[in-house]
Design an enzyme around this catalytic site. Structure first.
Site, PDB file in Angstrom:
ATOM      1  N   SER A  91      32.346 -19.449 -19.013  1.00  0.00           N
ATOM      2  CA  SER A  91      33.747 -18.442 -18.375  1.00  0.00           C
ATOM      3  C   SER A  91      34.529 -19.427 -17.352  1.00  0.00           C
ATOM      4  O   SER A  91      34.128 -20.238 -16.930  1.00  0.00           O
ATOM      5  CB  SER A  91      32.850 -17.384 -17.696  1.00  0.00           C
TER       6      SER A  91
HETATM    7  N1  SAH Z   1      27.679 -16.630 -17.807  1.00  0.00           N
HETATM    8  C1  SAH Z   1      27.936 -17.558 -18.907  1.00  0.00           C
HETATM    9  C2  SAH Z   1      28.976 -17.101 -19.991  1.00  0.00           C
HETATM   10  C3  SAH Z   1      28.526 -17.360 -21.262  1.00  0.00           C
HETATM   11  S1  SAH Z   1      29.064 -16.880 -22.725  1.00  0.00           S
HETATM   12  C4  SAH Z   1      28.207 -18.932 -18.280  1.00  0.00           C
HETATM   13  O1  SAH Z   1      28.539 -18.814 -17.209  1.00  0.00           O
HETATM   14  O2  SAH Z   1      28.298 -19.750 -19.073  1.00  0.00           O
HETATM   15  C5  SAH Z   1      28.265 -15.362 -23.092  1.00  0.00           C
HETATM   16  C6  SAH Z   1      26.836 -15.657 -23.416  1.00  0.00           C
HETATM   17  O3  SAH Z   1      26.375 -14.130 -23.729  1.00  0.00           O
HETATM   18  C7  SAH Z   1      26.644 -16.537 -24.875  1.00  0.00           C
HETATM   19  O4  SAH Z   1      25.640 -17.518 -24.324  1.00  0.00           O
HETATM   20  C8  SAH Z   1      26.019 -15.580 -25.751  1.00  0.00           C
HETATM   21  O5  SAH Z   1      25.178 -16.188 -26.541  1.00  0.00           O
HETATM   22  C9  SAH Z   1      25.242 -14.495 -24.857  1.00  0.00           C
HETATM   23  N2  SAH Z   1      25.076 -13.184 -25.335  1.00  0.00           N
HETATM   24  C10 SAH Z   1      25.920 -12.160 -26.192  1.00  0.00           C
HETATM   25  N3  SAH Z   1      25.017 -11.238 -26.579  1.00  0.00           N
HETATM   26  C11 SAH Z   1      24.190 -11.227 -25.756  1.00  0.00           C
HETATM   27  C12 SAH Z   1      22.809 -10.356 -25.782  1.00  0.00           C
HETATM   28  N4  SAH Z   1      23.238  -9.339 -26.403  1.00  0.00           N
HETATM   29  N5  SAH Z   1      21.865 -10.852 -25.057  1.00  0.00           N
HETATM   30  C13 SAH Z   1      21.810 -11.921 -24.320  1.00  0.00           C
HETATM   31  N6  SAH Z   1      22.764 -12.921 -24.300  1.00  0.00           N
HETATM   32  C14 SAH Z   1      24.052 -12.260 -24.986  1.00  0.00           C
END
Ligand code: SAH
Length: 225
Positions: A73
């Site tokens: 993010s």
């Molecule tokens: N907090 C992260 C943001 C990553 S993007 C950071 O700081 O880098 C969002 C992430 O959510 C992705 O890795 C994706 O695989 C995960 N994601 C999406 N749907 C999900 C779900 N239902 N359960 C767990 N993770 C999920």
């Protein structure tokens, strides 16, 4: 609490503190004012949470690819969500994050809350984050592999929940895993429209309120609910 293993960071080629300070100045200019959030973000080395090929861009205020179609993010969004969350709830003893991704948001929260559980659905990202957080010295963050649509029941209820992928609707299980008096921050909206950051506050089972905040762009929340 020792937040980061300084030796481990040195061995990993720390880019300059000055670059990070500039990012923090930028976040302040954009309106981030919580001093705890700014202090932690000044310390956490974001370049270690992105692929080496991307590390020269890691202190830009931008989201970056982390593989598997996912992104780390944007720092402003991490700061803003963290600020909104810690200003909602006084004692953050037990917190849940859905969407570990690069583990950067988890690392920021790990410096501010007592215990953090974080759930990731993609096995490779889960394994990478688990190993990285361990190497950096975090011992108050538990990483889990699974579909966060169901929250993480084993450690519920939570003082706060942060969701870092965008569902069309708030998953019910997450509301059920909030303590009375707890809050959740979550981007909500269809993928082809604007998503809005929402804060869900649970006074008790029958009194759940939602407030809407700024527009955001997140990767989709995978749901098997
Ligand atoms: N907090 C992260 C943001 C990553 S993007 C950071 O700081 O880098 C969002 C992430 O959510 C992705 O890795 C994706 O695989 C995960 N994601 C999406 N749907 C999900 C779900 N239902 N359960 C767990 N993770 C999920």
């Amino acid at each position: 609490m020792r937040i980061i293993d300084e030796q481990a960071i040195k061995g990993m080629g720390m880019t300059s503190q000055r670059t990070r300070d500039r990012l923090i100045d930028r976040l302040q200019q954009k309106g981030i004012s919580n001093l705890d959030v700014l202090r932690i973000m000044r310390r956490v080395p974001r370049h270690l949470f992105v692929d080496e090929a991307m590390s020269s861009r890691s202190y830009e205020d931008a989201s970056l690819p982390i593989g598997h179609g996912q992104t780390i993010s944007q720092p402003y969004i991490v700061a803003r969500m963290t600020e909104l969350l810690i200003e909602q709830v006084e004692n953050l003893d037990n917190v849940l994050e859905i969407g570990t991704g690069s583990a950067y948001q988890a690392a920021i929260l790990g410096g501010l809350v007592k215990n953090l559980h974080t759930v990731e659905v993609i096995p490779e990202l889960y394994r990478h984050s688990r190993d990285l957080l361990y190497k950096l010295g975090y011992r108050n963050i538990r990483t889990h592999l699974g579909d966060g649509s169901w929250g993480w029941k084993e450690a519920a209820p939570y003082d706060a929940i942060i969701v870092t992928a965008a569902p069309d609707e708030i998953p019910k299980a997450l509301i059920e895993q909030l303590k009375d008096g707890a809050s959740m921050i979550i981007p909500v909206g269809a993928q082809n429209s604007t998503q809005k950051l929402q804060i869900v506050t649970r006074k008790n089972k029958n009194d759940i309120s939602v407030t809407e905040h700024e527009s955001v762009v997140f990767v989709p929340f995978v749901s098997s609910e």
